[in-house]
Design a protein around this motif. Structure first.
Motif, PDB file in Angstrom:
ATOM      1  N   LYS A  70     135.312 -49.128  34.978  1.00  0.00           N
ATOM      2  CA  LYS A  70     136.466 -50.020  35.059  1.00  0.00           C
ATOM      3  C   LYS A  70     137.644 -49.321  35.725  1.00  0.00           C
ATOM      4  O   LYS A  70     138.338 -49.896  36.561  1.00  0.00           O
ATOM      5  N   LYS A  71     137.827 -48.024  35.377  1.00  0.00           N
ATOM      6  CA  LYS A  71     138.969 -47.284  35.913  1.00  0.00           C
ATOM      7  C   LYS A  71     138.772 -46.874  37.367  1.00  0.00           C
ATOM      8  O   LYS A  71     139.724 -46.495  38.036  1.00  0.00           O
ATOM      9  N   ASP A  72     137.520 -46.953  37.897  1.00  0.00           N
ATOM     10  CA  ASP A  72     137.273 -46.573  39.283  1.00  0.00           C
ATOM     11  C   ASP A  72     137.354 -47.762  40.239  1.00  0.00           C
ATOM     12  O   ASP A  72     137.345 -47.586  41.461  1.00  0.00           O
ATOM     13  N   MET A  73     137.400 -48.968  39.687  1.00  0.00           N
ATOM     14  CA  MET A  73     137.477 -50.157  40.537  1.00  0.00           C
ATOM     15  C   MET A  73     138.720 -50.097  41.422  1.00  0.00           C
ATOM     16  O   MET A  73     139.795 -49.685  40.980  1.00  0.00           O
ATOM     17  N   VAL A  74     138.564 -50.486  42.680  1.00  0.00           N
ATOM     18  CA  VAL A  74     139.674 -50.484  43.632  1.00  0.00           C
ATOM     19  C   VAL A  74     140.158 -51.921  43.802  1.00  0.00           C
ATOM     20  O   VAL A  74     139.362 -52.831  44.049  1.00  0.00           O
ATOM     21  N   LEU A  75     141.460 -52.122  43.653  1.00  0.00           N
ATOM     22  CA  LEU A  75     142.054 -53.444  43.845  1.00  0.00           C
ATOM     23  C   LEU A  75     142.759 -53.442  45.201  1.00  0.00           C
ATOM     24  O   LEU A  75     143.882 -52.958  45.332  1.00  0.00           O
ATOM     25  N   ARG A  76     142.082 -53.975  46.204  1.00  0.00           N
ATOM     26  CA  ARG A  76     142.622 -53.969  47.572  1.00  0.00           C
ATOM     27  C   ARG A  76     143.040 -55.378  47.972  1.00  0.00           C
ATOM     28  O   ARG A  76     142.208 -56.282  48.073  1.00  0.00           O
ATOM     29  N   GLY A  77     144.331 -55.563  48.180  1.00  0.00           N
ATOM     30  CA  GLY A  77     144.833 -56.859  48.632  1.00  0.00           C
ATOM     31  C   GLY A  77     144.460 -58.000  47.713  1.00  0.00           C
ATOM     32  O   GLY A  77     144.243 -59.129  48.160  1.00  0.00           O
ATOM     33  N   GLY A  78     144.352 -57.718  46.397  1.00  0.00           N
ATOM     34  CA  GLY A  78     144.018 -58.752  45.436  1.00  0.00           C
ATOM     35  C   GLY A  78     142.527 -58.935  45.221  1.00  0.00           C
ATOM     36  O   GLY A  78     142.116 -59.723  44.366  1.00  0.00           O
ATOM     37  N   PHE A  79     141.690 -58.202  45.970  1.00  0.00           N
ATOM     38  CA  PHE A  79     140.237 -58.285  45.820  1.00  0.00           C
ATOM     39  C   PHE A  79     139.702 -57.062  45.079  1.00  0.00           C
ATOM     40  O   PHE A  79     140.120 -55.931  45.352  1.00  0.00           O
ATOM     41  N   ASN A  80     138.764 -57.302  44.162  1.00  0.00           N
ATOM     42  CA  ASN A  80     138.109 -56.192  43.459  1.00  0.00           C
ATOM     43  C   ASN A  80     137.020 -55.591  44.335  1.00  0.00           C
ATOM     44  O   ASN A  80     136.139 -56.312  44.824  1.00  0.00           O
ATOM     45  N   VAL A  81     137.093 -54.273  44.514  1.00  0.00           N
ATOM     46  CA  VAL A  81     136.074 -53.559  45.280  1.00  0.00           C
ATOM     47  C   VAL A  81     135.453 -52.517  44.353  1.00  0.00           C
ATOM     48  O   VAL A  81     136.169 -51.697  43.771  1.00  0.00           O
ATOM     49  N   TYR A  82     134.119 -52.558  44.226  1.00  0.00           N
ATOM     50  CA  TYR A  82     133.422 -51.634  43.343  1.00  0.00           C
ATOM     51  C   TYR A  82     132.849 -50.475  44.162  1.00  0.00           C
ATOM     52  O   TYR A  82     131.972 -50.682  45.014  1.00  0.00           O
ATOM     53  N   PRO A  83     133.379 -49.263  43.943  1.00  0.00           N
ATOM     54  CA  PRO A  83     132.965 -48.111  44.752  1.00  0.00           C
ATOM     55  C   PRO A  83     131.462 -47.915  44.845  1.00  0.00           C
ATOM     56  O   PRO A  83     130.947 -47.527  45.897  1.00  0.00           O
ATOM     57  N   ARG A  84     130.735 -48.191  43.752  1.00  0.00           N
ATOM     58  CA  ARG A  84     129.285 -47.956  43.788  1.00  0.00           C
ATOM     59  C   ARG A  84     128.616 -48.788  44.883  1.00  0.00           C
ATOM     60  O   ARG A  84     127.720 -48.319  45.578  1.00  0.00           O
ATOM     61  N   GLU A  85     129.051 -50.046  45.059  1.00  0.00           N
ATOM     62  CA  GLU A  85     128.461 -50.903  46.093  1.00  0.00           C
ATOM     63  C   GLU A  85     128.704 -50.322  47.483  1.00  0.00           C
ATOM     64  O   GLU A  85     127.803 -50.299  48.337  1.00  0.00           O
ATOM     65  N   VAL A  86     129.911 -49.827  47.709  1.00  0.00           N
ATOM     66  CA  VAL A  86     130.241 -49.235  49.009  1.00  0.00           C
ATOM     67  C   VAL A  86     129.452 -47.947  49.212  1.00  0.00           C
ATOM     68  O   VAL A  86     128.926 -47.687  50.303  1.00  0.00           O
ATOM     69  N   GLU A  87     129.337 -47.136  48.157  1.00  0.00           N
ATOM     70  CA  GLU A  87     128.580 -45.887  48.239  1.00  0.00           C
ATOM     71  C   GLU A  87     127.115 -46.140  48.567  1.00  0.00           C
ATOM     72  O   GLU A  87     126.512 -45.442  49.394  1.00  0.00           O
ATOM     73  N   GLU A  88     126.517 -47.144  47.913  1.00  0.00           N
ATOM     74  CA  GLU A  88     125.117 -47.481  48.160  1.00  0.00           C
ATOM     75  C   GLU A  88     124.901 -47.810  49.638  1.00  0.00           C
ATOM     76  O   GLU A  88     123.905 -47.418  50.248  1.00  0.00           O
ATOM     77  N   THR A  89     125.858 -48.529  50.223  1.00  0.00           N
ATOM     78  CA  THR A  89     125.744 -48.914  51.633  1.00  0.00           C
ATOM     79  C   THR A  89     125.891 -47.698  52.543  1.00  0.00           C
ATOM     80  O   THR A  89     125.074 -47.480  53.450  1.00  0.00           O
ATOM     81  N   LEU A  90     126.912 -46.894  52.311  1.00  0.00           N
ATOM     82  CA  LEU A  90     127.173 -45.748  53.190  1.00  0.00           C
ATOM     83  C   LEU A  90     126.057 -44.711  53.126  1.00  0.00           C
ATOM     84  O   LEU A  90     125.785 -44.018  54.112  1.00  0.00           O
ATOM     85  N   LEU A  91     125.415 -44.592  51.961  1.00  0.00           N
ATOM     86  CA  LEU A  91     124.333 -43.606  51.828  1.00  0.00           C
ATOM     87  C   LEU A  91     123.132 -43.930  52.706  1.00  0.00           C
ATOM     88  O   LEU A  91     122.268 -43.074  52.915  1.00  0.00           O
ATOM     89  N   ARG A  92     123.080 -45.120  53.234  1.00  0.00           N
ATOM     90  CA  ARG A  92     121.974 -45.491  54.110  1.00  0.00           C
ATOM     91  C   ARG A  92     122.215 -45.035  55.557  1.00  0.00           C
ATOM     92  O   ARG A  92     121.319 -45.151  56.400  1.00  0.00           O
ATOM     93  N   HIS A  93     123.397 -44.506  55.826  1.00  0.00           N
ATOM     94  CA  HIS A  93     123.645 -43.946  57.164  1.00  0.00           C
ATOM     95  C   HIS A  93     122.879 -42.635  57.283  1.00  0.00           C
ATOM     96  O   HIS A  93     122.972 -41.765  56.416  1.00  0.00           O
ATOM     97  N   PRO A  94     122.101 -42.445  58.340  1.00  0.00           N
ATOM     98  CA  PRO A  94     121.239 -41.258  58.447  1.00  0.00           C
ATOM     99  C   PRO A  94     121.968 -39.927  58.494  1.00  0.00           C
ATOM    100  O   PRO A  94     121.362 -38.887  58.209  1.00  0.00           O
TER     101      PRO A  94
END
Length: 513
Positions: A412-436
């Motif tokens: 809960k404390k790691d959630m990013v509130l950007r421009g009124g939208f909730n962004v969950y770091p784990r989702e972004v991390e999962e995506t970026l980790l797929r970059h070779p």
């Protein structure tokens, strides 16, 4: 009614006395020998004035001295306070004072800092391990030489404290989570017999730090509970870990995501060097932090073993949920709640009461059952904030489906509130980790005048790969919504890690803010 965590070692010592309990380096101890040595050390602690209920601090790596001293404290009726091996003398002294430790048992490898910390806290220290003759403080072995081993462990009540685990202190001073004999015995029993199907013939690699609850309960106590064998690795190194697993025919591995990722890279290096042999694992369990899907897939490909992810905290002894073969497993989830434990999802924004969300909706993960701790030592305010209507509020955000599978979205404390939208770091991390080109990544939120918070990706690159911040940002736009992709990228060589090998995002935020 009585119950003691000491029974976890005492039982196999008479059921299978000759069975090997622990291996470390060239040494091995049977259950009978380990229990006899623990009872001797327990008598020594009593000789030093330790009484039932007293706290005894233990600072020791993953060597034979850890279980010997750990169960000595428990057998004497006292409470173990494990201490992180990398803390400074000042940090150690805080734990000694806060816990009211009667004595500090320290391995000789940290003798100098242990002596400083004990002096600051005005607590006596006794050394174990290979101690130089000129050591400035007494050895615990000297006291052991003059006592008779306890015939058995001292009795305790199920609700009596057994262990005090200090949290990593990511938000200020660490707090001591008090775990009872019932908490610890039940968690080891459920892990061994109900969830992970551990049997006496199994051999586990003990590379998780034993001062942390994951390694302590899942790797050590669970293995002892079923009378299996654990091979200690004092400091995790992936290449050596593979060699140890091959040498000792290890079939059970418990680790955190960082370990699994390191094993994948080590396996690839072995293959490139013409060494294709890898251990045949019956079971691999991940916990301590969210497991990225890319790491799970890579490990399965390299070791032909599915990782079963679980979930828990120091305050839950630790296991609350895990993927269990009998109930079915599902990648990307932390499985089902364990026997005797209930895990639900409550509205995170509601304070002072528990209000459940609809099935499948996002909310705060809450836990109740035999695994929930007795509270924070000497901290009633923090205890009351964490407990509500009999439930422990974890501070983690997740969902629970109609089929019972629990998924953890983020802290809960790691959630990013950007421009009124909730962004969950784990989702972004999962995506970026797929970059070779990316080896590891941690996503944090940084203060921003326009958007409130901005998304920052802290990136470790694969050896020999090159990537610019602009290239990664452009790449991520293809896979992430406009409000989710990182606008800032910081390249680092390593992450600051806590006791459980979780990335300390607070330190990253301080560094790049």
């Amino acid at each position: 009614m009585t119950l003691s965590l000491a029974a976890v070692l005492a039982e196999p010592a008479w059921r299978t006395p000759e069975k090997t309990a622990v291996i470390q380096g060239a040494e091995a101890l049977s259950y009978a020998d380990l229990w006899a040595q623990a009872r001797t050390q327990a008598a020594a602690l009593i000789e030093l004035g330790v009484q039932p209920g007293d706290r005894v601090a233990l600072m020791c790596p993953n060597v034979l001295d850890f279980p010997r001293s750990y169960f000595a404290v428990i057998a004497a009726g006292a409470v173990v306070v494990p201490i992180h091996m990398l803390l400074t003398p000042e940090e150690i002294s805080f734990i000694l004072r806060d816990s009211g430790a009667k004595v500090l048992i320290a391995h000789a490898i940290r003798a100098e800092d242990a002596i400083k910390a004990a002096a600051l806290a005005e607590v006596p220290v006794r050394l174990v391990g290979p101690i130089p003759a000129e050591a400035p403080v007494p050895k615990l072995a000297d006291v052991e030489a003059g006592v008779t081993p306890l015939p058995t462990y001292l009795t305790r009540d199920p609700e009596d404290p057994a262990v005090v685990i200090y949290t990593s202190g990511t938000t200020g001073k660490p707090k001591g989570a008090v775990l009872t004999h019932l908490n610890m015995v039940m968690n080891a029993t459920v892990n061994g017999y109900d969830c992970l199907d551990t049997v006496r013939a199994d051999i586990s690699l003990g590379c998780l730090p034993l001062f942390h609850i994951f390694g302590q309960t899942v790797t050590m106590n669970t293995i002892f509970r079923v009378g299996a064998t654990v091979v200690f690795q004092p400091r995790f190194e992936p290449g050596e870990a593979i060699e140890l697993m091959l040498r000792h025919k290890v079939n059970t591995f418990h680790g955190v995501p960082q370990m699994f990722l390191a094993l994948v890279h080590a396996a690839r290096a072995r293959k490139a060097a013409g060494e294709a042999d890898l251990p045949k694992l019956k079971i691999a369990v991940s916990g301590g932090a969210a497991l990225p899907a890319s790491v799970l897939e890579a490990f399965n490909e390299a070791f032909d073993t599915e990782i079963m992810e679980g979930y828990g905290l120091s305050e839950t002894s630790p296991t609350a949920t895990v993927n269990q073969p009998l109930l079915g497993t599902r990648a990307g989830t932390v499985g089902h709640q364990v026997w005797g434990v209930e895990v639900q999802i409550a509205k995170a924004e509601v304070e002072g009461r528990i209000e459940f969300v609809e099935t499948g909706e996002l909310g705060e993960v809450i836990v109740r059952g035999h695994n929930v701790f007795a509270g924070y030592l000497n901290n009633q305010e923090a205890t009351e904030a964490a407990m509500c209507e009999g439930w422990f509020r974890t501070g983690d955000l997740g969902t629970k489906g109609a089929d019972g599978f629990v998924s953890i979205v983020d802290r809960k404390k790691d959630m990013v509130l950007r421009g009124g939208f909730n962004v969950y770091p784990r989702e972004v991390e999962e995506t970026l980790l797929r970059h070779p080109a990316i080896k590891d990544v941690a996503v944090i939120g940084l203060a921003d005048e326009v958007h409130g918070e901005e998304i920052c990706a802290c990136v470790i690159l694969e050896d020999g790969r090159e990537l610019t911040a602009e290239e990664l940002i452009e790449w991520s736009k293809q896979y992430l919504a406009k409000y989710k992709y990182p606008r800032r990228v910081e390249f680092v060589t390593e992450f600051p890690l806590g006791p459980s090998m979780k990335v300390l995002k607070r330190e990253l935020r301080s560094r790049f803010q």
